[in-house]
Design a protein around this motif. Sequence first.
Motif: not given
Length: 182
Positions: A22-30, A55-68
Motif C-alpha cells: 500500500x502506497x499513500x499518494x496525496x492522502x489516497x491509498x493505492x 512508486x511509479x506504478x502508484x503514481x500512474x494509478x493515481x493519474x489514471x484515477x484523477x484523469x491526469x
Amino acid sequence: MLEYCLNCDYEEVLEVKREPVIITVRGETIEVMEEFYHCPACFEKFTSSSGHDALEEAYREYRNRHHLVQPEDIRHWREDYGLTLTELSHLLEWDEGSLNRIEQGALQEASEDKWLKFIMVPQNLLYLIISKPDVLSLEKREELISQLSRNRIVVETLQRFYNLLQENFSKRRVDLASVLNG
C-alpha cells in the motif's frame, strides 16, 4: 538474474518475488505490486535498481484515477510537434526543471495538468505560439503555425476565439488569415 546482497555479500541468481504493498499518494491509498529479491543467506529483502518501481506504478494509478496526463504522453506530444523542453516550458511560462520532472514521472499538480491539457489542444497551441512571438525561433514558429493552420478545425476554432475576444475586449478587428500568413 544475478544480484548482489549488500548486507552479506551473497551473489547468486535470485528469483524476483512480488507482493502487494500500500502506497499513500496525496492522502489516497493505492495498492500496487512491489518487486523485490529475498536473500537466502541473510534473509534481507532488497530491490533491484533495474526492476519494477512500485512508486511509479502508484503514481500512474493515481493519474489514471484523477484523469491526469501521463509523463510519456506529454513527452511524445512535445516531440511530435518538435518542441524542446525549453521551448515548451517557455510557452507555458514554467521553470524548465518542473516540466522535466513531470516528464520524468514526478506527479503534477491539478493546476499543472490543466495547463498541459490546454496546450495539448492544437487550437490552444497555435494561439500560444501566435500570442508569444518571442518564445520560439522565427523558423520554428513559422513551421508550427504552418503545420497547425493546415487543420481547418483549428483555424475556425481559433478565429471564433479571436472574434469573441475582440467583441468583448477590443474595438480593433483581427483577421486570423492575415496573422497566419504573416
